[in-house]
Design a protein around this motif. Structure first.
Motif, PDB file in Angstrom:
ATOM      1  N   PHE A 282       8.944   8.485  -2.427  1.00 52.37           N
ATOM      2  CA  PHE A 282       9.017   8.180  -3.854  1.00 52.37           C
ATOM      3  C   PHE A 282      10.303   8.726  -4.479  1.00 52.37           C
ATOM      4  O   PHE A 282      10.857   8.123  -5.396  1.00 52.37           O
ATOM      5  N   ALA A 283      10.763   9.862  -3.964  1.00 57.68           N
ATOM      6  CA  ALA A 283      11.999  10.449  -4.494  1.00 57.68           C
ATOM      7  C   ALA A 283      13.217   9.665  -4.008  1.00 57.68           C
ATOM      8  O   ALA A 283      14.189   9.487  -4.741  1.00 57.68           O
ATOM      9  N   ALA A 284      13.162   9.159  -2.774  1.00 58.58           N
ATOM     10  CA  ALA A 284      14.313   8.470  -2.190  1.00 58.58           C
ATOM     11  C   ALA A 284      14.680   7.218  -2.972  1.00 58.58           C
ATOM     12  O   ALA A 284      15.855   6.947  -3.208  1.00 58.58           O
ATOM     13  N   ILE A 285      13.681   6.436  -3.384  1.00 62.41           N
ATOM     14  CA  ILE A 285      13.989   5.164  -4.051  1.00 62.41           C
ATOM     15  C   ILE A 285      14.615   5.379  -5.428  1.00 62.41           C
ATOM     16  O   ILE A 285      15.269   4.493  -5.970  1.00 62.41           O
ATOM     17  N   LEU A 286      14.429   6.582  -5.976  1.00 68.49           N
ATOM     18  CA  LEU A 286      15.010   6.897  -7.285  1.00 68.49           C
ATOM     19  C   LEU A 286      16.455   7.377  -7.186  1.00 68.49           C
ATOM     20  O   LEU A 286      17.149   7.478  -8.194  1.00 68.49           O
TER      21      LEU A 286
ATOM     22  N   SER B 216       0.818  -1.217   0.000  1.00 68.23           N
ATOM     23  CA  SER B 216       0.000   0.000   0.000  1.00 68.23           C
ATOM     24  C   SER B 216       0.847   1.261   0.000  1.00 68.23           C
ATOM     25  O   SER B 216       0.391   2.329  -0.406  1.00 68.23           O
ATOM     26  N   ARG B 217       2.104   1.132   0.471  1.00 67.87           N
ATOM     27  CA  ARG B 217       2.986   2.299   0.521  1.00 67.87           C
ATOM     28  C   ARG B 217       3.648   2.575  -0.823  1.00 67.87           C
ATOM     29  O   ARG B 217       4.253   3.629  -1.003  1.00 67.87           O
ATOM     30  N   TRP B 218       3.512   1.626  -1.750  1.00 67.87           N
ATOM     31  CA  TRP B 218       4.156   1.784  -3.050  1.00 67.87           C
ATOM     32  C   TRP B 218       3.148   1.548  -4.174  1.00 67.87           C
ATOM     33  O   TRP B 218       2.982   0.411  -4.629  1.00 67.87           O
ATOM     34  N   PRO B 219       2.438   2.586  -4.612  1.00 67.55           N
ATOM     35  CA  PRO B 219       1.565   2.440  -5.785  1.00 67.55           C
ATOM     36  C   PRO B 219       2.387   1.893  -6.961  1.00 67.55           C
ATOM     37  O   PRO B 219       3.605   2.107  -7.035  1.00 67.55           O
ATOM     38  N   GLU B 220       1.713   1.192  -7.836  1.00 63.52           N
ATOM     39  CA  GLU B 220       2.423   0.479  -8.899  1.00 63.52           C
ATOM     40  C   GLU B 220       3.358   1.376  -9.699  1.00 63.52           C
ATOM     41  O   GLU B 220       4.465   0.990 -10.050  1.00 63.52           O
ATOM     42  N   GLN B 221       2.949   2.607  -9.967  1.00 61.90           N
ATOM     43  CA  GLN B 221       3.768   3.491 -10.797  1.00 61.90           C
ATOM     44  C   GLN B 221       5.038   3.959 -10.089  1.00 61.90           C
ATOM     45  O   GLN B 221       5.960   4.484 -10.741  1.00 61.90           O
ATOM     46  N   HIS B 222       5.109   3.753  -8.781  1.00 61.62           N
ATOM     47  CA  HIS B 222       6.291   4.189  -8.034  1.00 61.62           C
ATOM     48  C   HIS B 222       7.189   3.018  -7.642  1.00 61.62           C
ATOM     49  O   HIS B 222       8.219   3.232  -7.001  1.00 61.62           O
ATOM     50  N   ARG B 223       6.806   1.792  -8.005  1.00 61.61           N
ATOM     51  CA  ARG B 223       7.645   0.649  -7.682  1.00 61.61           C
ATOM     52  C   ARG B 223       8.783   0.546  -8.693  1.00 61.61           C
ATOM     53  O   ARG B 223       8.575   0.779  -9.884  1.00 61.61           O
ATOM     54  N   GLN B 224       9.953   0.156  -8.214  1.00 59.56           N
ATOM     55  CA  GLN B 224      11.124   0.055  -9.070  1.00 59.56           C
ATOM     56  C   GLN B 224      11.519  -1.411  -9.227  1.00 59.56           C
ATOM     57  O   GLN B 224      11.880  -2.076  -8.254  1.00 59.56           O
ATOM     58  N   THR B 225      11.435  -1.906 -10.449  1.00 61.12           N
ATOM     59  CA  THR B 225      11.714  -3.320 -10.692  1.00 61.12           C
ATOM     60  C   THR B 225      13.175  -3.678 -10.408  1.00 61.12           C
ATOM     61  O   THR B 225      13.478  -4.830 -10.107  1.00 61.12           O
ATOM     62  N   ALA B 226      14.068  -2.699 -10.485  1.00 62.86           N
ATOM     63  CA  ALA B 226      15.487  -2.965 -10.243  1.00 62.86           C
ATOM     64  C   ALA B 226      15.836  -2.957  -8.756  1.00 62.86           C
ATOM     65  O   ALA B 226      16.974  -3.231  -8.379  1.00 62.86           O
ATOM     66  N   VAL B 227      14.858  -2.625  -7.926  1.00 64.16           N
ATOM     67  CA  VAL B 227      15.085  -2.550  -6.479  1.00 64.16           C
ATOM     68  C   VAL B 227      14.323  -3.691  -5.803  1.00 64.16           C
ATOM     69  O   VAL B 227      13.159  -3.948  -6.130  1.00 64.16           O
ATOM     70  N   SER B 228      14.971  -4.379  -4.871  1.00 65.44           N
ATOM     71  CA  SER B 228      14.369  -5.546  -4.233  1.00 65.44           C
ATOM     72  C   SER B 228      13.169  -5.179  -3.372  1.00 65.44           C
ATOM     73  O   SER B 228      13.027  -4.031  -2.927  1.00 65.44           O
ATOM     74  N   PHE B 229      12.333  -6.195  -3.118  1.00 65.00           N
ATOM     75  CA  PHE B 229      11.176  -5.981  -2.240  1.00 65.00           C
ATOM     76  C   PHE B 229      11.630  -5.609  -0.834  1.00 65.00           C
ATOM     77  O   PHE B 229      10.982  -4.812  -0.153  1.00 65.00           O
TER      78      PHE B 229
END
Length: 311
Positions: free
Chosen positions: A59-63, A30-43
């Motif tokens: 959302f900015a931090a994970i990028l 719930s904390r990561w809407p699909e458009q903000h999930r990063q496939t290159a970053v682990s769960f």
């Protein structure tokens, strides 16, 4: 009508995870809407960074991986949110790691003994910690018991004891099963205490489990001693048949709703592992049901039992 909580409990039972695990996985998603999930970053990294309260910051931090790192790792994510890391680098991280390793009583004893032999170290220990060390070093159990008993009889002393120390003392005093049962029974008669206790998932689960186990024992006693037990057992078999059909129908219906939603969706490695483990558990369960239906034997071997328990 099922509530969200009921649905999560049922899902947890179906996939072989605890309610708290399913609840936490749901919260992370719930904390990561699909458009903000990063496939290159682990769960795992997503789960750690999910604790950042501000959405835009999260959302900015994970990028933006840490400078010099090039990519996110669990340790870097833990540093970002202020948690303990697996490979400490800074002095503070090393101190935290030592505290964690010293949770083992044997390790703590050896480390403490070595440190107390260094006068420059002892000189820097706070006065309150020295007092605590003196009490810990009282090895004679009879002396320690006498001192503790005397101190606990002094209300002014008890009033100055920290809340966490009081909790620890109660835990120690209730290691005896009879004492623990007596104290717990008395506490649960206090509505405010019972309400707070039932807010804990583990405590509530244990109470529910105890109620089920008590019911099972009463049922076993009834079947052994009551003259009407055979007639009741025949009725139960009919109920068990209906329960089995209902369970199969519910599984098929739930799969029919959920599986189409996976169209064009690529599950992560962690997600695929969990799904495959539970598919294996479902297959084993179906084989078990088929054997029980065909032969009437419901015994499980050790391997099947471990699989059903998720081991």
């Amino acid at each position: 009508m099922f509530t969200v909580r009921d649905s999560l409990f049922r899902l947890a039972e179906d996939i072989g995870l605890s309610y708290s695990q399913v609840k936490h996985l749901r919260w992370t998603s719930s904390r990561w809407p699909e458009q903000h999930r990063q496939t290159a970053v682990s769960f795992t990294v997503h789960r750690i960074l999910a604790s950042i309260e501000d959405e835009q910051e999260r959302f900015a931090a994970i990028l933006k991986p840490p400078a010099g790192a090039g990519r996110w790792t669990p340790d870097e994510a833990n540093r970002r949110v202020g948690r303990q890391v697996q490979r400490p680098v800074t002095p503070q991280e090393k101190v935290s790691a030592i505290h964690t390793l010293a949770r083992d009583e044997d390790v703590a004893a050896v480390v403490t003994g070595d440190l107390l032999r260094r006068p420059t170290v002892v000189a820097q220990v706070r006065a309150e910690d020295r007092v605590s060390a003196v009490h810990t070093l009282v090895e004679d159990e009879k002396v320690a018991a006498a001192v503790t008993g005397d101190l606990l009889k002094r209300p002014t002393v008890v009033a100055q004891v920290r809340q966490e120390d009081r909790v620890r003392a109660v835990e120690e005093l209730t290691r005896d099963e009879h004492v623990a049962a007596t104290v717990t029974t008395g506490l649960l008669r206090r509505l405010a205490v019972a309400f707070k206790a039932m807010s804990d998932d583990t405590a509530r689960h244990q109470v529910n489990h105890a109620q089920v186990e008590r019911g099972r024992q009463a049922r076993d006693d009834f079947e052994r001693t009551s003259p009407v037990a055979p007639a009741v057992k025949r009725i139960d078999r009919t109920v068990e048949f209906l329960d089995l059909i209902t369970a199969c129908h519910a599984f098929v219906a739930a799969s029919g709703r959920v599986v189409p939603g996976l169209r064009d969706r690529q599950l992560g490695e962690d997600e695929r592992v969990i799904v495959h483990e539970n598919i294996a558990r479902v297959r084993a369960t179906l084989d078990w049901i088929e054997t029980a239906v065909d032969t009437g034997k419901v015994d499980v071997d050790g391997e099947l039992a471990r699989l059903l328990q998720g081991e």
